[in-house]
Write a protein that holds these residues in place. Structure first.
Motif, short mmCIF file in Angstrom:
data_model
loop_
_atom_site.label_atom_id
_atom_site.label_comp_id
_atom_site.label_asym_id
_atom_site.label_seq_id
_atom_site.Cartn_x
_atom_site.Cartn_y
_atom_site.Cartn_z
N ALA A 13 -43.78 -8.59 -74.30
CA ALA A 13 -45.22 -8.55 -75.23
C ALA A 13 -45.01 -7.88 -76.38
O ALA A 13 -45.70 -8.36 -77.56
N TRP A 28 -51.16 -12.86 -79.86
CA TRP A 28 -51.88 -12.01 -78.86
C TRP A 28 -52.06 -12.45 -77.73
O TRP A 28 -52.30 -11.85 -76.74
N THR A 32 -51.06 -10.45 -74.62
CA THR A 32 -52.23 -9.86 -73.87
C THR A 32 -51.97 -10.20 -72.42
O THR A 32 -52.16 -9.14 -71.60
N TYR A 35 -49.32 -7.92 -71.04
CA TYR A 35 -49.69 -6.44 -70.98
C TYR A 35 -50.39 -6.28 -69.91
O TYR A 35 -50.45 -5.22 -69.12
N GLU A 36 -51.46 -7.41 -69.42
CA GLU A 36 -52.29 -7.33 -68.33
C GLU A 36 -51.32 -7.21 -66.93
O GLU A 36 -51.59 -6.60 -65.74
N GLN A 37 -50.29 -7.97 -66.88
CA GLN A 37 -49.38 -8.10 -65.73
C GLN A 37 -48.63 -7.00 -65.65
O GLN A 37 -48.37 -6.34 -64.46
N PHE A 55 -52.62 -0.85 -70.03
CA PHE A 55 -54.10 -1.29 -70.09
C PHE A 55 -54.64 -1.19 -71.51
O PHE A 55 -55.56 -1.72 -71.97
N ALA A 58 -53.36 -4.21 -73.61
CA ALA A 58 -54.21 -5.13 -73.03
C ALA A 58 -55.61 -5.25 -73.56
O ALA A 58 -56.37 -6.28 -73.98
N SER A 59 -56.41 -3.99 -73.54
CA SER A 59 -57.56 -4.09 -74.21
C SER A 59 -57.66 -4.37 -75.63
O SER A 59 -58.50 -4.88 -76.13
N GLN A 62 -57.24 -8.23 -76.08
CA GLN A 62 -58.63 -8.69 -75.93
C GLN A 62 -59.54 -8.59 -76.86
O GLN A 62 -60.48 -9.46 -77.33
N HIS A 74 -60.50 -3.41 -69.53
CA HIS A 74 -59.06 -2.89 -69.52
C HIS A 74 -59.19 -1.36 -69.96
O HIS A 74 -58.33 -0.43 -69.44
#
Length: 295
Positions: A13, A28, A32, A35-37, A55, A58-59, A62, A74
């Motif tokens: 990522a 991104w 993203t 990052y979430e996974q 997180f 990930a935030s 998003q 997140h």
């Protein structure tokens, strides 16, 4: 298995978000998702520090992708992990950021809820910060005309102030609750809040402020005609008469028993301090006029 290794997902990522000679624009969208996974993988493995950081990324992703709702979700996840790690300053900051993102979506309720979650997480560790979060959460709802939803937040804030022995602040918050209740015609909650504030002042042994609070609140017709008003009037009379038994009897009354539990606990400990000063003050106020002083 390597493809689901959260550490490797983070590396992948990070590469997608960094510009280089071969990558002229950040991806991104793909980053993203990674990052979430990774964040979920770290959380399952109880690697909370790494999960929190993932997180947060990930935030950020998003947010860049113009999805503030998912970004807020997140950020809340990161805040909850900061709580697990005991990073209290970060708990407050992350929940505040989540709240701001919800406001970007035009959603006052989850914005307020995020601050309230932060407040509950911080009540024991950093109560001063917690109480401010409760009040800020209330402000968000009031600005959106949702006073009915602020009652529990104000009660919680008053409870924290009472634990901190900041009785003037506790009474002020209860009066704010009364004002919010007035705006949405919640007469019972309004009158209970006003009686609660008077009891808090009496517990703090501030009779003059309790009396002023009673007089001010009695300007409001709904309170003037209420059981709570009658109870407050009897309490103040018992104080001026130095009648300890009457004060104790009133503190066990059904009117007081129906108040919030933090206020009930204070009421059951009344009276605090010496009542003789109150009797003296009352006697001085009732001195007859000097007939020779007619100016």
């Amino acid at each position: 298995m390597s493809s689901s290794d959260p550490d490797k997902l983070i590396v992948k990522a990070d590469k997608l978000t960094k510009l280089s000679l071969t990558r002229w624009s950040a991806d991104w969208k793909s980053a993203t998702l990674l990052y979430e996974q990774a964040a979920n993988g770290f959380r399952v493995a109880k690697k909370y520090e790494k999960a929190k950081a993932a997180f947060e990324m990930a935030s950020k992703g998003q947010e860049i992708l113009s999805s503030p709702w998912d970004a807020a979700k997140h950020m809340e996840s990161a805040a909850a992990l900061a709580k697990e790690l005991g990073k209290w300053n970060e708990v407050a900051d992350l929940y505040r950021r989540a709240s701001e993102l919800y406001i970007e979506c035009g959603r006052s309720q989850p914005a307020s809820d995020a601050l309230a979650k932060g407040a509950r997480a911080l009540e024991d560790a950093v109560p001063d910060v917690a109480v401010q979060l409760y009040i800020d959460a209330s402000d968000i709802l009031e600005e959106d005309g949702k006073e009915q939803m602020t009652f529990d937040l104000y009660r919680a804030a008053a409870g924290v102030y009472i634990k901190l022995e900041k009785y003037t602040d506790a009474a002020a918050v209860l009066l704010r609750l009364g004002l919010a209740a007035d705006k949405c015609n919640a007469t019972n909650s309004q009158c209970k809040a006003y009686l609660g504030a008077i009891i808090v002042y009496l517990y703090a042994h501030d009779f003059k402020q309790a009396e002023k609070c009673y007089n001010d609140c009695s300007q409001i017709d709904a309170f003037l005609r209420s059981d709570q008003n009658r109870c407050a009037s009897k309490l103040l009379s018992a104080y001026t008469e130095g009648d300890i038994e009457e004060i104790k009897r009133l503190s066990q009354s059904s009117t007081i028993s129906n108040l919030d539990h933090v206020v009930i606990r204070l009421a059951r400990k009344l009276p605090t301090g010496d009542l003789s000063a109150f009797k003296t003050d009352a006697a001085e106020e009732e001195e007859p006029l000097d007939e020779n002083d007619l100016t």
